[in-house]
Design a protein around this motif. Structure first.
Motif, PDB file in Angstrom:
ATOM      1  N   VAL A   1      -0.724  21.499  30.305  1.00  0.00           N
ATOM      2  CA  VAL A   1      -0.756  20.229  31.022  1.00  0.00           C
ATOM      3  C   VAL A   1      -1.355  20.428  32.410  1.00  0.00           C
ATOM      4  CG1 VAL A   1       0.620  18.355  31.960  1.00  0.00           C
ATOM      5  CG2 VAL A   1       1.232  19.385  29.774  1.00  0.00           C
ATOM      6  N   SER A   2      -0.873  21.455  33.089  1.00  0.00           N
ATOM      7  CA  SER A   2      -1.348  21.674  34.451  1.00  0.00           C
ATOM      8  C   SER A   2      -2.855  21.870  34.483  1.00  0.00           C
ATOM      9  CB  SER A   2      -0.657  22.899  35.046  1.00  0.00           C
ATOM     10  OG  SER A   2       0.688  22.595  35.278  1.00  0.00           O
TER      11      SER A   2
ATOM     12  N   VAL B   1      -2.231   9.644  34.175  1.00  0.00           N
ATOM     13  CA  VAL B   1      -2.088  10.565  35.301  1.00  0.00           C
ATOM     14  C   VAL B   1      -3.446  11.137  35.702  1.00  0.00           C
ATOM     15  CG1 VAL B   1      -1.131  12.789  36.002  1.00  0.00           C
ATOM     16  CG2 VAL B   1       0.311  11.134  34.814  1.00  0.00           C
ATOM     17  N   ILE B   2      -4.229  11.552  34.704  1.00  0.00           N
ATOM     18  CA  ILE B   2      -5.550  12.129  35.000  1.00  0.00           C
ATOM     19  C   ILE B   2      -6.427  11.120  35.724  1.00  0.00           C
ATOM     20  CG2 ILE B   2      -7.715  12.898  33.934  1.00  0.00           C
ATOM     21  CD1 ILE B   2      -5.994  14.324  31.829  1.00  0.00           C
TER      22      ILE B   2
ATOM     23  N   GLU C   1       0.032  16.698  40.215  1.00  0.00           N
ATOM     24  CA  GLU C   1       0.626  16.387  38.909  1.00  0.00           C
ATOM     25  C   GLU C   1       2.069  16.856  38.878  1.00  0.00           C
ATOM     26  OE1 GLU C   1       2.322  17.408  35.324  1.00  0.00           O
ATOM     27  OE2 GLU C   1       1.273  19.015  36.390  1.00  0.00           O
TER      28      GLU C   1
ATOM     29  N   VAL D   1      -4.757  18.563  33.405  1.00  0.00           N
ATOM     30  CA  VAL D   1      -4.746  17.548  34.455  1.00  0.00           C
ATOM     31  C   VAL D   1      -5.580  18.009  35.652  1.00  0.00           C
ATOM     32  CG1 VAL D   1      -3.309  16.310  36.114  1.00  0.00           C
ATOM     33  CG2 VAL D   1      -2.535  16.567  33.757  1.00  0.00           C
TER      34      VAL D   1
ATOM     35  N   VAL E   1       3.633  12.970  33.666  1.00  0.00           N
ATOM     36  CA  VAL E   1       3.505  13.068  32.233  1.00  0.00           C
ATOM     37  C   VAL E   1       4.881  12.774  31.616  1.00  0.00           C
ATOM     38  CG1 VAL E   1       2.981  14.767  30.448  1.00  0.00           C
ATOM     39  CG2 VAL E   1       1.683  14.753  32.581  1.00  0.00           C
TER      40      VAL E   1
ATOM     41  N   ALA F   1      -8.926  15.861  36.209  1.00  0.00           N
ATOM     42  CA  ALA F   1      -8.904  14.984  37.384  1.00  0.00           C
ATOM     43  C   ALA F   1      -9.934  15.439  38.409  1.00  0.00           C
ATOM     44  CB  ALA F   1      -7.509  14.973  38.002  1.00  0.00           C
TER      45      ALA F   1
ATOM     46  N   LEU G   1      -0.369  11.055  29.819  1.00  0.00           N
ATOM     47  CA  LEU G   1      -1.218  12.121  30.333  1.00  0.00           C
ATOM     48  C   LEU G   1      -2.511  11.570  30.905  1.00  0.00           C
ATOM     49  CD1 LEU G   1      -1.117  15.160  30.533  1.00  0.00           C
ATOM     50  CD2 LEU G   1      -2.330  15.301  28.369  1.00  0.00           C
ATOM     51  N   TRP G   2      -3.136  10.643  30.161  1.00  0.00           N
ATOM     52  CA  TRP G   2      -4.455  10.154  30.589  1.00  0.00           C
ATOM     53  C   TRP G   2      -4.364   9.237  31.801  1.00  0.00           C
ATOM     54  CZ3 TRP G   2      -8.102  13.072  29.245  1.00  0.00           C
ATOM     55  CH2 TRP G   2      -8.006  13.803  28.066  1.00  0.00           C
TER      56      TRP G   2
ATOM     57  N   THR H   1       6.225  20.280  31.591  1.00  0.00           N
ATOM     58  CA  THR H   1       5.298  20.506  32.703  1.00  0.00           C
ATOM     59  C   THR H   1       6.013  21.306  33.768  1.00  0.00           C
ATOM     60  OG1 THR H   1       5.955  18.573  33.967  1.00  0.00           O
ATOM     61  CG2 THR H   1       4.253  18.237  32.318  1.00  0.00           C
TER      62      THR H   1
END
Lengths: 312, 346
Positions: free
Chosen positions: A112-113, A176-177, A246, A116, A256, A120, A173-174, A262
């Motif tokens: 995830v890290s 956040v990105i 994030e 993202v 997320v 991003a 997730l998206w 995460t």
């Protein structure tokens, strides 16, 4: 080393021909000189090593993680790492408040890290670079408009804005990105704009115009290679900042969705037990620190390397 | 020179003016960088353009190159009016009209290899074959170019920072020659170089001129360089041409007090001549003096000089014009007048 290939062209008999001094280093292939630069820099070696490791861990998470990161085991909750008395065999970094394996969750959190952070960064990098180049190149009203917009957005607390958007759009997730991506363009735009402002009045751009290059050709041939170094620098710093952002969002419970492990989320959960079960917060925090630090160090090295003058 | 019927000029400027709009300041005034300049350059000729810093030399070159729009006036190249051309038409003119810039450290993109720098003109003008043969064609063309400016073709894989100033200027010249132009504007091409390298570059420019029949507009503030390379010299002061003549004529018989002062500043070995040291700085082009631009610093200025601008008038010898109401015959006379007006400190 390619010292033997250094010898420049043989001196010609014609009066005007000038042989370059043989001390001038022959241009090496990019990969070779990269390795050469890396060999001199121990800190960068370590950082790059950690970074490669982190990326590999992210890619092969399902293969290397000892447990299912979501598997709960409430009987064995809050067990310490194995070198501490009372540990549960197998759980190397202990378990969290729901009995989930900390190591496995950190391993999965890597994905995830990195996703993202990189996504991003790329998003904000593309937006910021385009705006920066256009503003710096054409100036005038477009420039004024976007720079004021950047001022406004910089004055606004990023995390607050991100929180509001995530709350409104429901965390995923998206989302956040995209939210982080749309929040990071200003630093690119400003740095690239000032870079382009100075580049566009340089003599080699004048020469290119005299040759007949149009604006697009000048941007791609002459501006682009000269902004890659600042881009690499901001980009790597930005990846680190995005990972932290994030983590902050997840820490606040609005990143997320909590079903996805995460680092930031673990940090938040671990905080509640910091006095009794320090390993949850410490190891997830350590993952964040090590990764962002490695990225920053690597970014510095990349910047130096991208500048052809810095190493000679 | 002989008085054969003059061929049609390659480049012809008529009353070219370039004004920069006012910018900030307490009472912003537009800056008149180039004021009513008329010039002709014949095919194969080298016209020198001298003047002190800030007199509008560089602006004039940019206006000729269509990198800056002339405020008024006409610029014809080979019979074609440049100021009204479309972008596309201008592109074809650029093949024949090129520039060598002053600072060889700034004029080459530090992130491009020499090959890419020199192949760029070909790419921009679509002169490279598409597809497979492209790389090889570029390599060959660049090799030929490097060879023609006296550099080893093997250096094309290097970056500009690996070269000395003189070598970089050779690369700059090679880039200007890539499209086989007929007129090259040299904007102080040697002023950033060591004296020994200057000679080499001047020599190169001269031999290229003989080989290719180039015309040069050679901008410089260095009169010794000018004497070596120019067929004719135009002297510029505060945006205007104040004197124009064939090189030897100008050195032997300068008519305008400014030219005389300039020439008296050229050191001559083993010969102590009277020098005229002008007082003060040139006035601001944003607020030029009335009448003759030079009158504020001219020891011979009279009332008439403030009232009307002196036109470029023939000074006897064909091709020798000067814009002065009261031209002087000898430098000593001017020096004496200067002594009266502003007694020298030394």
């Amino acid at each position: 080393m390619t010292i033997d290939s250094v010898v420049a062209g043989t001196p010609d008999e014609t009066e005007t021909t000038i042989a370059l001094p043989s001390t001038a280093p022959r241009q090496q292939s990019g990969w070779r000189s990269f390795l050469k630069a890396l060999r001199k820099n121990v800190v960068a070696q370590i950082a790059l090593g950690i970074l490669v490791l982190v990326v590999l861990v992210g890619i092969f998470a399902p293969l290397i993680s000892p447990f299912d990161p979501a598997a709960q085991d409430l009987i064995h909750r809050l067990k310490p790492p194995i070198w501490v008395p009372g540990a549960l065999p197998g759980h190397i970094l202990g378990t969290d408040d729901l009995g989930r394996d900390v190591l496995s969750r950190i391993i999965y959190g890597t994905r995830v890290s990195l996703l993202v952070g990189v996504a991003a960064t790329v998003l904000s990098g593309v937006i910021g670079t385009v705006i920066g180049v256009v503003c710096g190149f054409y100036r005038g009203k477009i420039d004024a408009l976007f720079m004021r917009l950047a001022d406004i957005q910089l004055a606004f607390p990023t995390i607050l804005l991100a929180l509001v958007v995530v709350v409104v759009l429901a965390p995923s997730l998206w989302v956040v990105i995209v939210v982080l991506g749309l929040n990071g363009w200003m630093s690119y735009a400003r740095v690239i704009r000032s870079e382009v402002l100075s580049l566009r009045s340089r003599d080699f751009v004048t020469a290119a115009r005299a040759i007949g290059d149009n604006d697009v050709q000048i941007m791609f041939r002459h501006i682009r290679p000269n902004i890659l170094a600042p881009l690499a620098t901001i980009g790597t710093l930005q990846v680190a900042a995005m990972i932290v952002a994030e983590a902050s969002l997840s820490y606040l419970g609005l990143g997320v969705p909590p079903t996805i492990p995460t680092w930031g989320g673990m940090l938040a959960e671990g905080q509640l037990y910091i006095a009794t079960a320090w390993w949850i917060a410490v190891f997830s925090g350590l993952a964040i620190v090590l990764t962002t630090l490695s990225i920053n160090v690597t970014g510095d090295m990349l910047r130096d390397f991208a500048d052809p003058k810095a190493y000679r | 020179m002989t008085e054969t019927p003059t061929p049609a000029p390659l480049l012809s400027l008529r009353n070219v003016t370039k004004q920069f709009p006012a910018h900030g300041g307490a009472s912003p005034m537009p800056v008149l960088a180039v004021d009513d300049v008329s010039l002709d350059i014949a095919p194969g000729e080298t016209l020198g353009l001298v003047g002190e810093s800030g007199c509008g030399k560089t602006t004039l070159t940019r206006v000729i190159l269509q990198l800056a729009q002339a405020t008024s006036g006409s610029i014809t190249f080979d019979g074609r009016e440049l100021t009204t051309l479309s972008r596309r038409q201008l592109l074809s003119v650029r093949r024949e009209l090129q520039v060598v810039l002053q600072d060889p450290y700034a004029s080459l993109n530090p992130r491009m290899r020499v090959r890419d720098i020199l192949a760029e003109p070909f790419a921009t003008h679509g002169l490279l074959p598409k597809g497979r043969g492209r790389g090889k064609a570029a390599r060959d063309a660049v090799s030929k170019l490097l060879d023609s400016v006296g550099l080893d073709p093997a250096v094309q894989d290097r970056y500009p920072h690996e070269f000395s100033g003189g070598q970089r200027q050779r690369i700059g010249i090679a880039r200007a020659l890539a499209l086989e132009p007929r007129l090259v504007i040299c904007d102080e091409p040697v002023s950033a170089l060591d004296v020994s390298v200057q000679a080499q570059i001047l020599h190169l420019l001269q031999s290229l001129q003989t080989d290719r029949g180039l015309s040069y507009l050679f901008v410089s503030h260095d009169l010794s360089v000018m004497r070596q390379i120019a067929d004719r010299i135009a002297v510029m002061y505060l945006g205007q041409i104040v004197e124009i003549a064939e090189t030897e004529e100008l050195f032997r018989n300068p008519r305008h007090p400014y030219t005389q002062a300039l020439l008296s500043a050229v050191p001559v070995a083993g010969h102590r001549s009277s020098r005229v040291v002008l007082a003060g700085d040139p006035p601001s082009p944003a607020n030029p003096p009335s009448g003759c631009r030079f009158r504020t610093r001219c020891p011979l200025a009279q009332d008439a000089c403030a009232e009307a601008r002196p036109p470029l008038a023939s000074q006897g010898t064909p091709g020798h014009d000067a814009a002065c109401f009261f031209p002087v015959d000898s430098i000593t006379e001017l020096a004496r007048a200067q002594e009266r007006v502003a007694p020298a400190a030394a």
